[in-house]
Scaffold this motif. Structure first.
Motif, mmCIF file in Angstrom:
data_model
loop_
_atom_site.group_PDB
_atom_site.id
_atom_site.type_symbol
_atom_site.label_atom_id
_atom_site.label_comp_id
_atom_site.label_asym_id
_atom_site.label_seq_id
_atom_site.Cartn_x
_atom_site.Cartn_y
_atom_site.Cartn_z
ATOM 1 N N ALA A 71 0.848 -1.194 0.000
ATOM 2 C CA ALA A 71 0.000 0.000 0.000
ATOM 3 C C ALA A 71 0.881 1.240 0.000
ATOM 4 C CB ALA A 71 -0.931 -0.002 1.223
ATOM 5 N N ARG A 72 0.318 2.344 -0.441
ATOM 6 C CA ARG A 72 1.062 3.606 -0.499
ATOM 7 C C ARG A 72 0.863 4.361 0.810
ATOM 8 N NH1 ARG A 72 -1.593 5.534 -4.099
ATOM 9 N NH2 ARG A 72 -2.758 7.233 -3.123
ATOM 10 N N ARG A 73 1.952 4.596 1.518
ATOM 11 C CA ARG A 73 1.865 5.279 2.817
ATOM 12 C C ARG A 73 1.938 6.786 2.620
ATOM 13 N NH1 ARG A 73 5.208 7.182 6.980
ATOM 14 N NH2 ARG A 73 7.073 6.719 5.756
ATOM 15 N N THR A 74 1.053 7.479 3.314
ATOM 16 C CA THR A 74 1.017 8.939 3.276
ATOM 17 C C THR A 74 1.050 9.471 4.697
ATOM 18 O OG1 THR A 74 -0.329 8.889 1.263
ATOM 19 C CG2 THR A 74 -0.266 10.962 2.495
ATOM 20 N N GLU A 75 1.971 10.359 4.970
ATOM 21 C CA GLU A 75 1.981 11.032 6.271
ATOM 22 C C GLU A 75 1.048 12.230 6.165
ATOM 23 O OE1 GLU A 75 5.123 13.020 9.430
ATOM 24 O OE2 GLU A 75 5.820 11.603 7.898
ATOM 25 N N PRO A 76 -0.052 12.244 6.890
ATOM 26 C CA PRO A 76 -1.076 13.281 6.709
ATOM 27 C C PRO A 76 -0.521 14.691 6.874
ATOM 28 C CG PRO A 76 -1.902 11.513 8.096
ATOM 29 C CD PRO A 76 -0.435 11.269 7.923
ATOM 30 N N ALA A 77 -0.975 15.595 5.985
ATOM 31 C CA ALA A 77 -0.523 16.987 6.027
ATOM 32 C C ALA A 77 -1.698 17.953 5.995
ATOM 33 C CB ALA A 77 0.411 17.262 4.849
ATOM 34 N N VAL A 78 -2.922 17.448 6.240
ATOM 35 C CA VAL A 78 -4.119 18.294 6.243
ATOM 36 C C VAL A 78 -4.842 18.133 7.571
ATOM 37 C CG1 VAL A 78 -4.448 18.348 3.749
ATOM 38 C CG2 VAL A 78 -5.370 16.436 5.063
ATOM 39 N N THR A 79 -5.680 19.098 7.910
ATOM 40 C CA THR A 79 -6.408 19.098 9.179
ATOM 41 C C THR A 79 -7.888 19.381 8.915
ATOM 42 O OG1 THR A 79 -6.072 21.464 9.559
ATOM 43 C CG2 THR A 79 -4.336 19.971 10.336
ATOM 44 N N ALA A 99 -6.865 10.393 9.658
ATOM 45 C CA ALA A 99 -5.564 9.861 10.073
ATOM 46 C C ALA A 99 -4.762 10.912 10.827
ATOM 47 C CB ALA A 99 -4.789 9.365 8.848
ATOM 48 N N ALA A 100 -4.782 12.158 10.350
ATOM 49 C CA ALA A 100 -4.041 13.227 11.018
ATOM 50 C C ALA A 100 -4.598 13.491 12.407
ATOM 51 C CB ALA A 100 -4.095 14.503 10.179
ATOM 52 N N ASP A 101 -5.919 13.480 12.542
ATOM 53 C CA ASP A 101 -6.533 13.737 13.849
ATOM 54 C C ASP A 101 -6.152 12.661 14.859
ATOM 55 O OD1 ASP A 101 -8.470 15.244 15.552
ATOM 56 O OD2 ASP A 101 -9.550 13.334 15.479
ATOM 57 N N LEU A 102 -6.027 11.416 14.399
ATOM 58 C CA LEU A 102 -5.673 10.312 15.291
ATOM 59 C C LEU A 102 -4.165 10.157 15.458
ATOM 60 C CD1 LEU A 102 -8.222 7.680 13.933
ATOM 61 C CD2 LEU A 102 -8.422 9.018 16.037
ATOM 62 N N GLY A 103 -3.381 10.884 14.634
ATOM 63 C CA GLY A 103 -1.927 10.761 14.696
ATOM 64 C C GLY A 103 -1.402 9.531 13.982
ATOM 65 N N LEU A 104 -2.184 8.991 13.036
ATOM 66 C CA LEU A 104 -1.816 7.777 12.322
ATOM 67 C C LEU A 104 -1.366 8.092 10.907
ATOM 68 C CD1 LEU A 104 -4.901 5.599 13.373
ATOM 69 C CD2 LEU A 104 -2.695 5.735 14.526
ATOM 70 N N THR A 122 -2.929 3.756 1.522
ATOM 71 C CA THR A 122 -3.874 3.598 0.418
ATOM 72 C C THR A 122 -3.537 2.317 -0.326
ATOM 73 O OG1 THR A 122 -4.022 6.001 0.202
ATOM 74 C CG2 THR A 122 -4.855 4.673 -1.632
ATOM 75 N N VAL A 123 -4.484 1.392 -0.360
ATOM 76 C CA VAL A 123 -4.248 0.094 -0.984
ATOM 77 C C VAL A 123 -4.173 0.268 -2.491
ATOM 78 C CG1 VAL A 123 -5.182 -2.209 -1.362
ATOM 79 C CG2 VAL A 123 -5.386 -1.137 0.877
ATOM 80 N N ASP A 124 -3.124 -0.250 -3.064
ATOM 81 C CA ASP A 124 -2.918 -0.206 -4.506
ATOM 82 C C ASP A 124 -3.647 -1.394 -5.131
ATOM 83 O OD1 ASP A 124 -2.082 -0.027 -7.085
ATOM 84 O OD2 ASP A 124 0.067 -0.124 -6.651
ATOM 85 N N LEU A 125 -4.652 -1.110 -5.954
ATOM 86 C CA LEU A 125 -5.429 -2.197 -6.544
ATOM 87 C C LEU A 125 -4.571 -3.120 -7.401
ATOM 88 C CD1 LEU A 125 -8.761 -0.435 -7.543
ATOM 89 C CD2 LEU A 125 -8.276 -1.825 -5.537
ATOM 90 N N ALA A 126 -3.455 -2.605 -7.911
ATOM 91 C CA ALA A 126 -2.574 -3.439 -8.733
ATOM 92 C C ALA A 126 -1.982 -4.588 -7.922
ATOM 93 C CB ALA A 126 -1.459 -2.596 -9.334
ATOM 94 N N THR A 127 -1.871 -4.404 -6.618
ATOM 95 C CA THR A 127 -1.334 -5.471 -5.773
ATOM 96 C C THR A 127 -2.418 -6.443 -5.319
ATOM 97 O OG1 THR A 127 -1.649 -4.234 -3.707
ATOM 98 C CG2 THR A 127 0.411 -3.875 -4.902
#
Length: 725
Positions: free
Chosen positions: A455-463, A526-531, A535-540
């Motif tokens: 899966a594609r990991r994203t560190e949240p940058a929005v609130t 995710a940002a609110d929870l600190g997680l 995002t699951v890549d459908l190709a996998t």
């Protein structure tokens, strides 16, 4: 023992070492008598090349002597007296609470008196290098400086033809099975094979409890302690948990029942745990409370070892040398591959108290003896905070609610300790007092990396401030975050979802047209929870072969169980579609996939978000299993006006002629489309070298219409129709 003088003599005041030296001195007397007897019958005592060749005279003497069915030396009448004197001193040392390691070794490894004598004979060259020369002389070969099996039996006053005596040196006998004695040179005849005591056994008898270097990397160090430290009795071990005294109650469960079972003879137990479970800490506390040291073994490293069977043998010897029990986790590491099942059987067959920890169900074929099966509790939020505060090296600011910050995270006690140290390092790097984002960053650092490959990991940058949504949609998103934060209390402590083997997961469906904010909302949660957001890549996931999609999804769910994050299935209708009437084999297998997903979603313990543009395509059975279904409608005029402001904010300074009210009223665009228009306008502005103009904006809207396949009607552009390209 005359060879051990100086520092060794002063160290002999220790009861254990004194007893070892007393017993070694008895062996030395026998060696002296054997050397003397050899000299009396030696036809050429002054031969400088003795042991390097065989003369004709020597060959004739050997032929005349016939078979050697006698001992090298017989016990002397003084041996019994010296032995009684040595054991009397050992009794006095033990009465003064100074236990002797040689006696403990004989007891723990079930050695006979003959075994002890053979062990001491093989040990002498490691205590005094003179014995290398003595043994070379007695072996009649200066290159063979270790005692042979024949020489050892002869020094014990036994015939080399004594079957019972020879059996004490067989691979199944206690000396060799326990790893205390190595019989080398297997290609030689039995009586000519050299005997050697492993360095770790020698070090232990001399009072050193440093773990064997072969297994140091396989042991799990605890906070504030090395991988092996002083434990119960003469043993070694780790504590009950990170920074926790054995048996301490900080939410890892009650170790007393398991400790009681281990103390009364139960030698194998299996603790099955969930994500964030306290199995290892509970097992270590129970083993320590039962009176043993603790060796915490990382089975992941054992599984990757080049020779796991040998590693387990050395781990077992280490545990027996130090009167320790084994705490082995995670068992899952050995059960993933069929070729590692023999390693599982080896772990379950060790002759020391063993507690296995894992998440997989127990298979009766793994062990010949049935284990005690227990469930390890999850570390609840209040206990997480207590463990975290204990592990944090500095006082925690009084205004910081650690319980609230850690509530979304499922962490084991060891992970909590490491997260606390990581938070301290991050706060030091920032040069600031401890803040919630430091705690969250430390907790996220404990995530496994396996899901990153799927899966594609994203560190949240929005609130929350970045979301422009209808009030009801916004309120439902807040409810979703609250569910994730308080699921342990509601589903765990209060038991609001009993039975059925269902997990404590939270699952939501985001349904709406493209660009209405579904993915961004998942990032905000995710940002609110600190997680982190994954995002699951459908190709996998998608695979044309039958059964492969279920395997791919299982890998994703299994890896997700080891991380603290939000799992986002974008375009979820592609894999969570409706079941249909079976008309052919394709329909049948498609229904199997959907049925598998229905079951797997119920047992998932994490936070999952399904996003779709086509809600009607999802199976109704999924809807029942969802905690929330949140609709994302297209924005109205007021929301579009806010979106124009939000998206153009970085390039608005210096711009004066933008009619954003007209744009909001005239163009029915989603938030994603508005952002795309803003980016296009920014490129046009950068190319012209001037602030964004209304002409740039109209041009960008025209390009967006073309992308969407919509007609560019002059009536929509009103007074700005002349700006169309």
């Amino acid at each position: 023992m005359t060879a051990l003088t100086g520092p060794a003599a002063s160290a002999a005041s220790d009861g254990s070492l004194r007893h070892l030296l007393d017993r070694a001195m008895l062996v030395e007397q026998r060696v002296r008598r054997a050397v003397h007897a050899r000299q009396l019958t030696d036809p050429a005592p002054d031969d400088a090349f003795r042991g390097l060749y065989l003369s004709d005279e020597t060959i004739h003497r050997l032929l005349d002597a016939g078979p050697r069915m006698f001992a090298v030396t017989a016990p002397d009448s003084t041996d019994a007296g010296l032995l009684a004197e040595a054991e009397s001193r050992a009794d006095a040392a033990e009465a003064a609470s100074r236990p002797t390691r040689l006696r403990a070794l004989a007891h723990d490894f079930r050695l006979s008196p003959l075994d002890v004598e053979i062990l001491l004979i093989a040990l002498l060259p490691d205590l005094d290098d003179r014995f290398e020369q003595f043994y070379g002389y007695l072996n009649d070969d200066v290159t063979r400086r270790r005692p042979t099996t024949g020489l050892a039996l002869g020094l014990c006053g036994l015939s080399p033809a004594d079957a019972a005596a020879r059996n004490r040196l067989s691979p199944q006998a206690p000396l060799r099975a326990g790893g205390l004695l190595l019989v080398e040179e297997p290609d030689r005849p039995f009586l000519a094979r050299a005997l050697r005591v492993p360095d770790r056994v020698t070090a232990h008898l001399l009072g050193d409890d440093t773990a064997d270097p072969r297994i140091v990397e396989l042991l799990v160090p605890r906070q504030g302690a090395p991988a092996v430290e002083a434990g119960a009795g003469t043993g070694v071990g780790t504590g009950a948990g990170p920074g926790v005294a054995p048996g301490a109650d900080l939410g890892v469960g009650d170790p007393a029942p398991l400790a009681r079972a281990l103390a009364t003879g139960v030698s194998l137990a299996y603790l099955r745990e969930e994500q964030g479970g306290a199995g290892s800490a509970l097992a270590a506390a129970a083993v320590a409370r039962a009176g043993h040291g603790v060796l915490a073994v990382d089975l992941d490293r054992v599984a990757r070892d080049v020779n796991p069977a040998e590693a387990i043998r050395i781990l077992t010897r280490e545990a027996r040398l130090t009167s320790s029990g084994l705490v082995c986790a995670p068992l899952d590491a050995l059960t993933r591959e069929p070729d590692r099942i023999d390693v599982v059987r080896a772990v379950t067959d060790v002759p020391v108290p063993t507690v296995l920890v894992g998440r997989v169900p127990w298979d009766a074929a793994w062990s010949a003896r049935p284990p005690l099966l227990l469930h390890a509790p999850r570390v609840e939020p209040t206990s997480r905070a207590a463990l975290w505060t204990t592990a944090y090296p500095e006082p925690v600011p009084p205004d910081l609610d650690v319980t609230h910050v850690l509530s979304p995270f499922l962490l084991t006690p060891d992970q909590i300790a490491r997260a606390a140290r990581a938070a301290a390092q991050t706060a030091t790097l920032d040069g600031d007092a401890l803040r919630p984002h430091h705690i969250r960053a430390g907790a996220r650092s404990q995530n496994a990396a396996g899901l990153d490959r799927l899966a594609r990991r994203t560190e949240p940058a929005v609130t929350w401030r970045d979301l422009v949504l209808p009030p009801d949609t916004h309120a439902q998103l807040r409810e979703l975050a609250a569910r994730a934060r308080h699921r342990d209390r509601v589903l765990g402590e209060w038991g609001m979802r009993p039975g059925g083997g269902r997990g404590r997961g939270v699952t939501a469906l985001f349904a709406g047209d493209s660009g209405t904010g579904k993915t961004m909302s998942a990032e905000v949660i995710a940002a609110d929870l600190g997680l982190d957001l994954y995002t699951v890549d459908l190709a996998t996931v998608i695979d044309k072969y039958v059964g492969e999609m279920e395997k791919n999804l299982e890998r994703i769910f299994s890896e997700a169980a080891g991380i603290n994050g939000v799992l986002l299935f974008d375009e979820a209708d592609a894999i969570f579609g409706k079941r249909s009437e079976v008309r052919d084999a394709h329909d049948r297998y498609a229904n199997v996939e959907s049925a598998y997903l229905l079951q797997r979603m119920e047992t998932f313990d994490g936070l999952a978000v399904l996003a779709t543009n086509l809600r009607a395509n999802l199976d109704d059975a999924f809807t029942r299993r969802l905690d929330l279904v949140i609709d994302f409608p297209l924005p109205d005029t007021a929301q579009r006006r806010a979106l124009w402001d939000r998206c153009l904010a970085p390039i608005l300074p210096g711009t004066t002629d933008l009619d954003l009210d007209f744009c909001a009223e005239s163009f029915e665009l989603s938030g994603g489309n508005i952002r795309s228009v803003a980016v296009t306008a920014a490129y046009l502005s950068a190319d012209s070298g001037s602030p964004v103009t209304m002409a740039n904006l109209i041009h960008a809207i025209q390009r967006e219409y073309q992308k969407l396949g919509r007609l560019t009607l002059a009536s929509e552009f009103g007074p700005y129709v002349s700006l169309l390209v």
